[in-house]
Design a protein around this motif. Structure first.
Motif, PDB file in Angstrom:
ATOM      1  N   PRO A  52     -18.851  37.391-106.918  1.00  0.00           N
ATOM      2  CA  PRO A  52     -18.788  36.051-107.499  1.00  0.00           C
ATOM      3  C   PRO A  52     -18.570  36.076-108.997  1.00  0.00           C
ATOM      4  N   THR A  53     -19.267  36.995-109.658  1.00  0.00           N
ATOM      5  CA  THR A  53     -19.185  37.001-111.115  1.00  0.00           C
ATOM      6  C   THR A  53     -17.742  37.167-111.606  1.00  0.00           C
ATOM      7  N   ALA A  54     -16.999  38.070-110.941  1.00  0.00           N
ATOM      8  CA  ALA A  54     -15.624  38.314-111.379  1.00  0.00           C
ATOM      9  C   ALA A  54     -14.768  37.072-111.182  1.00  0.00           C
ATOM     10  N   LEU A  55     -14.935  36.440-110.020  1.00  0.00           N
ATOM     11  CA  LEU A  55     -14.114  35.266-109.730  1.00  0.00           C
ATOM     12  C   LEU A  55     -14.418  34.117-110.681  1.00  0.00           C
ATOM     13  N   VAL A  56     -15.712  33.920-110.909  1.00  0.00           N
ATOM     14  CA  VAL A  56     -16.096  32.794-111.748  1.00  0.00           C
ATOM     15  C   VAL A  56     -15.603  32.994-113.178  1.00  0.00           C
ATOM     16  N   HIS A  57     -15.731  34.234-113.649  1.00  0.00           N
ATOM     17  CA  HIS A  57     -15.251  34.474-115.012  1.00  0.00           C
ATOM     18  C   HIS A  57     -13.726  34.365-115.093  1.00  0.00           C
ATOM     19  N   GLU A  58     -13.079  34.831-114.043  1.00  0.00           N
ATOM     20  CA  GLU A  58     -11.630  34.711-114.055  1.00  0.00           C
ATOM     21  C   GLU A  58     -11.223  33.241-114.025  1.00  0.00           C
ATOM     22  N   ALA A  59     -11.938  32.470-113.203  1.00  0.00           N
ATOM     23  CA  ALA A  59     -11.640  31.045-113.126  1.00  0.00           C
ATOM     24  C   ALA A  59     -11.802  30.390-114.487  1.00  0.00           C
ATOM     25  N   PHE A  60     -12.855  30.794-115.160  1.00  0.00           N
ATOM     26  CA  PHE A  60     -13.071  30.217-116.491  1.00  0.00           C
ATOM     27  C   PHE A  60     -11.917  30.577-117.417  1.00  0.00           C
ATOM     28  N   ALA A  61     -11.558  31.870-117.394  1.00  0.00           N
ATOM     29  CA  ALA A  61     -10.489  32.325-118.282  1.00  0.00           C
ATOM     30  C   ALA A  61      -9.177  31.600-117.990  1.00  0.00           C
ATOM     31  N   ARG A  62      -8.937  31.312-116.713  1.00  0.00           N
ATOM     32  CA  ARG A  62      -7.662  30.701-116.354  1.00  0.00           C
ATOM     33  C   ARG A  62      -7.671  29.198-116.542  1.00  0.00           C
ATOM     34  N   LEU A  63      -8.823  28.596-116.305  1.00  0.00           N
ATOM     35  CA  LEU A  63      -8.840  27.131-116.249  1.00  0.00           C
ATOM     36  C   LEU A  63      -9.242  26.458-117.549  1.00  0.00           C
ATOM     37  N   VAL A  64     -10.058  27.146-118.323  1.00  0.00           N
ATOM     38  CA  VAL A  64     -10.687  26.428-119.427  1.00  0.00           C
ATOM     39  C   VAL A  64     -10.271  27.022-120.763  1.00  0.00           C
ATOM     40  N   ASP A  65     -10.029  26.161-121.688  1.00  0.00           N
ATOM     41  CA  ASP A  65      -9.748  26.570-123.047  1.00  0.00           C
ATOM     42  C   ASP A  65     -11.016  27.205-123.626  1.00  0.00           C
ATOM     43  N   ALA A  66     -10.873  28.437-124.097  1.00  0.00           N
ATOM     44  CA  ALA A  66     -12.059  29.177-124.532  1.00  0.00           C
ATOM     45  C   ALA A  66     -12.819  28.485-125.655  1.00  0.00           C
ATOM     46  N   GLN A  67     -12.187  27.513-126.300  1.00  0.00           N
ATOM     47  CA  GLN A  67     -12.829  26.891-127.449  1.00  0.00           C
ATOM     48  C   GLN A  67     -13.804  25.764-127.080  1.00  0.00           C
ATOM     49  N   VAL A  68     -13.960  25.475-125.791  1.00  0.00           N
ATOM     50  CA  VAL A  68     -14.830  24.344-125.441  1.00  0.00           C
ATOM     51  C   VAL A  68     -16.245  24.596-125.925  1.00  0.00           C
ATOM     52  N   ASP A  69     -16.993  23.522-126.155  1.00  0.00           N
ATOM     53  CA  ASP A  69     -18.342  23.741-126.666  1.00  0.00           C
ATOM     54  C   ASP A  69     -19.253  24.185-125.524  1.00  0.00           C
ATOM     55  N   TRP A  70     -20.453  24.582-125.937  1.00  0.00           N
ATOM     56  CA  TRP A  70     -21.295  25.265-124.948  1.00  0.00           C
ATOM     57  C   TRP A  70     -21.718  24.355-123.809  1.00  0.00           C
ATOM     58  N   GLN A  71     -21.794  23.054-124.081  1.00  0.00           N
ATOM     59  CA  GLN A  71     -22.224  22.162-123.005  1.00  0.00           C
ATOM     60  C   GLN A  71     -21.164  22.056-121.913  1.00  0.00           C
ATOM     61  N   ASP A  72     -19.915  21.969-122.359  1.00  0.00           N
ATOM     62  CA  ASP A  72     -18.847  21.912-121.366  1.00  0.00           C
ATOM     63  C   ASP A  72     -18.772  23.230-120.596  1.00  0.00           C
ATOM     64  N   ARG A  73     -18.991  24.262-121.308  1.00  0.00           N
ATOM     65  CA  ARG A  73     -19.010  25.574-120.679  1.00  0.00           C
ATOM     66  C   ARG A  73     -20.116  25.644-119.635  1.00  0.00           C
ATOM     67  N   ALA A  74     -21.290  25.145-120.012  1.00  0.00           N
ATOM     68  CA  ALA A  74     -22.428  25.140-119.093  1.00  0.00           C
ATOM     69  C   ALA A  74     -22.100  24.324-117.854  1.00  0.00           C
ATOM     70  N   HIS A  75     -21.494  23.156-118.089  1.00  0.00           N
ATOM     71  CA  HIS A  75     -21.107  22.319-116.958  1.00  0.00           C
ATOM     72  C   HIS A  75     -20.152  23.044-116.031  1.00  0.00           C
ATOM     73  N   PHE A  76     -19.219  23.747-116.645  1.00  0.00           N
ATOM     74  CA  PHE A  76     -18.211  24.425-115.846  1.00  0.00           C
ATOM     75  C   PHE A  76     -18.851  25.491-114.955  1.00  0.00           C
ATOM     76  N   TYR A  77     -19.742  26.278-115.545  1.00  0.00           N
ATOM     77  CA  TYR A  77     -20.357  27.335-114.749  1.00  0.00           C
ATOM     78  C   TYR A  77     -21.228  26.756-113.640  1.00  0.00           C
TER      79      TYR A  77
END
Lengths: 187, 865
Positions: A52-77
């Motif tokens: 799961p960890t690999a997929l979720v991190h890959e999904a983040f890398a592909r889907l989300v702009d790395a610059q989002v703030d931590w709350q959006d990041r938290a929501h995404f995870y």
């Protein structure tokens, strides 16, 4: 594939309180996780371990702009964890339905594959226990989701939830213990 | 489950997990009386807490795999050489594995085909691949799955054809079969046998992990993928080999950092494997970490001992096995077993109940601990001497008539001799390599025999209790020692022998002291003194020793007044008996001196410490561990008083003697190194300072482990130096790491944390993070308020640091007050300390920035004067 800009925008809208944005995000994340999982398996990329960890991190890398703030990041995870859970449950349920009586011979070779068939039932039991846990302690249920369905490390969970690692450790320790008692009771 | 009830469950569970097993059991019983439902729920949770968490994550990962594979697989049905692929077995770290059957039907045989995730560059590469393959194909061992064939696809993707093996992965097998510890070890030995066979054939596995070891129906292991990793790594077409896809959980530090891989890398992986087989967990939690973080974790830390998280059914894993596992997976290859054979032999030793090699160092440590107090007696390096001497030398005052006395002595000598012969006979002659190792066993046998009541004469039994208790205590076996003294006290009560009872209580008090039970130790010593006769002329030396013991327990609790007064009483007594009790005299002078030093009475302290050392040098000489302790204390005092050259001379001598007398692994050697490092720092000899402070950290890390409070303590000292040398990033890293260790090793309000937080704050200031530094300084101040007496210099130091952080955040008024308050307190309490000069430096910086020439001149004059 949805581009990272639109996902990022949806995340920000959701963060701003727009629950429709969340509803639109869910299927996008669900599909992406499924797609990544299958791609990892298929011939084009056969050297991939599936966790799961690999997929979720890959999904983040592909889907989300790395610059989002931590709350959006938290929501995404958190959303990824929830979608990963749903993905596995859906699959387990359909497989269980299709497979009744087919008598598939068990094979084992690599640790990836150990006890695969039994794992469907186990994952359904975990899901039920987690649902039950959420009725009286939703925070712990969410933390378990993050740990196991999104495969986040302690450090990442701490970043995502803002909880200290000692709090996380305490909460998760009890949550795991409770889940294990619930699983034993249902077995 | 109602949220209210859950809340109570949560609190109870958290409390229970802080308790040691026995205390937990008692607590649960009392909870049972008050609230049976709560108690039963908590008991269930605690039981579940001990179980493996794999049942939570393993199904998730497995069903993810299954979900991903539920698509059409393009490989099924393809023909490779003589084989046709029937199904996909797995997609692993290095490629895909398929089950296939022979199509030329010469004989029916299912095989596994491993398709590599890389390509061969050219004909040369293919040639090398073939040669390697042939070497591997020659390995024939019942526990190794054989390599049958191999080749390459049209696009040069190599594949291997292997024997198809069914079975369960090793760790899963251990769990589902609920194997006992011994059964696991036997299975592990078979794995070792296979790996050792391969090593004899010059093949290193490089990827040992549970998934590569299947256990068949007969309970025998089959090792897969031997040498495959090498086959992969030798492929020169690096463009297509993305990363070496080893399994990081089992990879040795040298593999992770890309150093040469040898047979001892397999020893490492076997160590990890055994760790997991025994504890149900992997030594490092690498999941979700970035490569650099993994590298740091695996290369720089020592994992928790396996016994500390063994599951319920495997409780009671011995320290021996801990030592074996940790030696096998030592991060420095040179400290591992030199071969798989050596590892297997040590496990065999353990199975036969013999002492393991892995603990050799620890035994030396215990022996050195024992030697510290009995350096002379140890000449013969055998326990016999001590048991004999301790039992026979004792002069019994309560037997009055000489004839009784003689009769008693004769009976005792005979009984003790018989006892010793008896227990020596019990010990296995095979194990007498290293007398220190057998010491513990002999003691255990002795204690057991004594308990069985083989000695009718209670007085002799009591003496033997005393002797055995004393030796246990020197070996650090405090619970066992306590039992012996308690038994002696009970016998003395039955006999109505107050002196014997007092001696038992003294022994017990010392044991309690070593265990940190200070108030109980004090009570024991007080009771011992109360049993002595009212006449001060009787048992005078003994009384003085007991007073000193009492003082020691009071001193440790911070009661300097009573401690000093009791030590002074003891000194007054001992001065009347110059021929006896020189050991007590030195110790009492030393203890009183140290106490006075702490209270700032330096002149008298120095006088006493010099007397203690002189006495010790005269009576037992320089090569004695007590003498060393007195030298160390004097050096520390001289340093504090600023008599640096003399302090340096003594420290260097202490360091030499420690190494000489107590060995390389002497557990407290880091204290000397750290103190010497600090001294050099104060003498502005920074290179020397850094050398010794680093040596101290390395030593304590090695001897006490990475999680010990002293490790953090030494790291903070090094951080202070680096901070002073304006290397803030290095200092910051050390301080942050040390605080992390403290957070696990000591209570939250321990003064160590206050002191470390100040170092940490200092580095943050230098790194331009004043608000974080402020938080750290405030934390230090909070702790000082809770844990230290009012007006303590550490609190002043915290105020000074806090002042600077406020100044940097533009709050000059608050800053000025704090900075000005702090300095005079420090100057009075620690005139020569760096904390004081730092506080002064901060004032100077402050007034210089404020442009206040008058104040600036005043403080500059203080600095230069």
């Amino acid at each position: 594939m949805p581009d990272s800009e639109s996902i990022t925008v949806l995340l920000q809208q959701w963060g701003g309180g727009d629950s429709q944005a969340r509803d639109r995000l869910m299927p996008l994340v669900y599909d992406e996780l499924q797609r990544l999982a299958r791609r990892a398996w298929s011939g084009e990329n056969a050297g991939h371990t599936l966790q799961p960890t690999a997929l979720v991190h890959e999904a983040f890398a592909r889907l989300v702009d790395a610059q989002v703030d931590w709350q959006d990041r938290a929501h995404f995870y958190a959303l990824c964890a929830r979608m990963m859970r749903r993905l596995l449950i859906n699959h387990a349920e359909s497989r269980n339905a299709a497979k009744r009586g087919s008598g598939v011979a068990p094979l084992t070779w690599d640790d990836d594959l150990a006890a695969q068939d039994a794992s469907f039932d186990d994952v359904l039991s975990i899901d039920q226990a987690l649902t039950q846990l959420a009725t009286f302690d939703s925070r712990k249920a969410e933390l378990i989701e993050l740990q196991y369905f999104a495969g986040l490390s302690f450090r990442e969970m701490s970043d995502v939830t803002g909880l200290s690692s000692s709090t996380l450790d305490r909460e998760l320790r009890l949550a795991r213990a409770w889940l294990k008692t619930a699983l034993s009771a249902s077995a | 489950m109602t949220p209210e009830f859950w809340k109570r469950v949560e609190e109870a569970f958290e409390h229970a997990t802080t308790l040691a097993p026995a205390a937990q059991q008692r607590w649960l019983q009392s909870l049972q009386q008050q609230d049976a439902a709560l108690a039963s729920q908590v008991a269930q949770l605690l039981a579940a807490d001990d179980q493996d968490d794999a049942r939570l994550n393993a199904p998730i990962e497995a069903s993810l795999q299954a979900m991903a594979s539920s698509v059409d697989d393009p490989w099924i049905g393809r023909q490779l050489g003589h084989y046709r692929i029937i199904s996909r077995i797995a997609t692993g770290g290095m490629g895909a594995v398929f089950r296939a059957e022979r199509t030329d039907a010469q004989f029916e045989q299912d095989v596994a085909i491993k398709l590599m995730g890389s390509h061969l560059a050219d004909a040369d590469a293919l040639g090398r691949f073939r040669t390697e393959r042939q070497i591997l194909a020659h390995m024939q061992h019942p526990y190794i799955a054989s390599l049958l064939d191999g080749g390459a696809l049209s696009d040069n993707t190599p594949y291997l054809v292997m024997e198809y093996v069914t079975g369960a992965p090793l760790t899963q097998h251990c769990q589902t079969q609920q194997l006992s510890v011994d059964a696991r070890l036997q299975l592990f030995l078979k794995v070792c046998e296979a790996v050792a066979y391969a090593h004899r054939n010059l093949v290193v596995h490089r990827d040992i992990k549970p998934g590569n070891i299947l256990v068949d129906d007969h309970g025998n292991p089959r090792l897969l993928d031997f040498g495959i990793a090498k086959l992969m790594a030798d492929n020169p077409d690096t463009a297509t080999v993305t990363v070496p896809r080893m399994t990081p959980d089992y990879a040795s530090p040298e593999q992770i950092t890309g150093q040469p891989v040898t047979t001892v890398s397999d020893v490492y992986a076997l160590g990890v494997l055994l760790y997991e087989m025994l504890s149900g967990q992997r030594p490092y939690q690498l999941q979700g970490l970035r490569p650099a973080e993994m590298e740091q974790l695996v290369c720089d830390t020592t994992p928790t001992r396996p016994s500390e998280h063994a599951t319920a059914q495997l409780r009671g894993l011995s320290r021996d096995l801990d030592a074996v596992v940790l030696k096998a997976m030592h991060r420095d290859p040179e400290h591992r077993y030199t071969s798989v054979q050596a590892l297997a032999e040590d496990i065999q030793r353990h199975l036969e109940g013999r002492p393991v090699q892995a603990r050799g160092q620890q035994w030396r440590y215990l022996a050195s601990k024992f030697m510290r107090r009995h350096a002379l007696a140890v000449a013969a390096s055998s326990i016999t001497l001590l048991l004999g001497v301790a039992a026979l030398v004792y002069h019994n005052h309560s037997v009055t008539s000489e004839r009784d006395q003689a009769r008693f002595e004769a009976a005792r000598a005979k009984a003790v001799t018989g006892f010793l012969i008896d227990i020596f006979k019990q010990s296995n002659p095979d194990e007498t390599d290293g007398a220190n190792v057998t010491a513990r066993e002999i003691l255990d046998i002795g204690a057991e025999r004594l308990e069985q009541g083989l000695f009718a004469q209670p007085r002799i039994r009591g003496e033997l209790n005393h002797s055995i208790g004393t030796v246990y205590s020197h070996l650090g076996q405090y619970p066992q020692a306590g039992q012996q003294f308690t038994a002696m006290i009970a016998l003395a009560e039955q006999l109505g022998d107050p002196l014997m009872q007092a001696r038992g209580l003294t022994g017990l008090g010392r044991v309690l002291f070593e265990q940190g039970e200070l108030s109980r130790a004090q009570a024991s010593h007080e009771q011992a003194l109360s049993l002595l006769s009212a006449d001060p002329g009787d048992n005078a030396v003994q009384r003085a020793t007991m007073l000193n013991d009492l003082a020691e327990s009071q001193f440790a609790q911070g009661d300097y007044t009573h401690a000093d007064s009791n030590n002074r009483k003891a000194l007054a007594i001992l001065e009347g008996y110059p021929q006896q009790g020189t050991e007590s005299l030195s110790k009492t002078q030393h203890d009183l001196g140290v106490s006075l030093q702490i209270q700032g009475h330096f002149d008298e302290a120095e006088q006493l410490l010099r007397q203690a050392l002189d006495n010790a040098l005269q009576s037992v000489g320089e090569r004695n561990s007590n003498t060393l302790a007195y030298m160390h204390a004097l050096a520390a005092l001289l340093h504090e008083r600023g008599h640096n050259p003399e302090a340096e001379k003594i420290y260097l001598r202490v360091l030499d003697l420690e190494r000489d007398l107590l060995g390389e692994d002497y557990v407290d050697a880091d204290a000397t190194m750290t103190n010497l490092g600090r001294l050099y720092s104060d003498m502005q000899q920074f290179e020397q300072a850094e050398h010794f402070l680093r040596a101290a950290v390395a030593h304590v890390h090695r001897v006490r482990g990475p999680d010990h409070a002293y490790t953090a303590y030494d790291m903070i000292n090094l951080a202070n130096l680096l901070h002073q040398l304006e290397r803030p990033q290095e200092a910051y890293d050390l301080a942050a790491h040390a605080l992390e260790i403290y957070s696990r090793a000591v209570p939250d309000d321990h003064p160590y944390i206050a002191s470390a937080s100040l170092t940490y704050a200092g580095t943050l200031i230098d790194l331009g993070r004043p608000s974080l530094a402020e938080q750290a300084a405030r934390r230090a101040l909070d702790i000082c308020a809770k844990a230290l007496p009012e007006g303590h210099w550490l609190a002043a130091s915290a105020r000074s640091v806090l002042g600077e952080t406020l100044f940097l955040q533009n709050q000059p008024e608050a800053a000025e007050t704090l900075l000005r308050e702090a300095y005079p307190v420090l100057a009075a309490a620690r005139p020569k300390d760096r904390a004081t000069s730092n506080a002064l430096r901060r004032l100077i910086r402050f007034y210089s920035a404020r442009g206040d020439a008058e104040q600036l001149a005043y403080y500059q004059a203080l600095r230069d004067g």
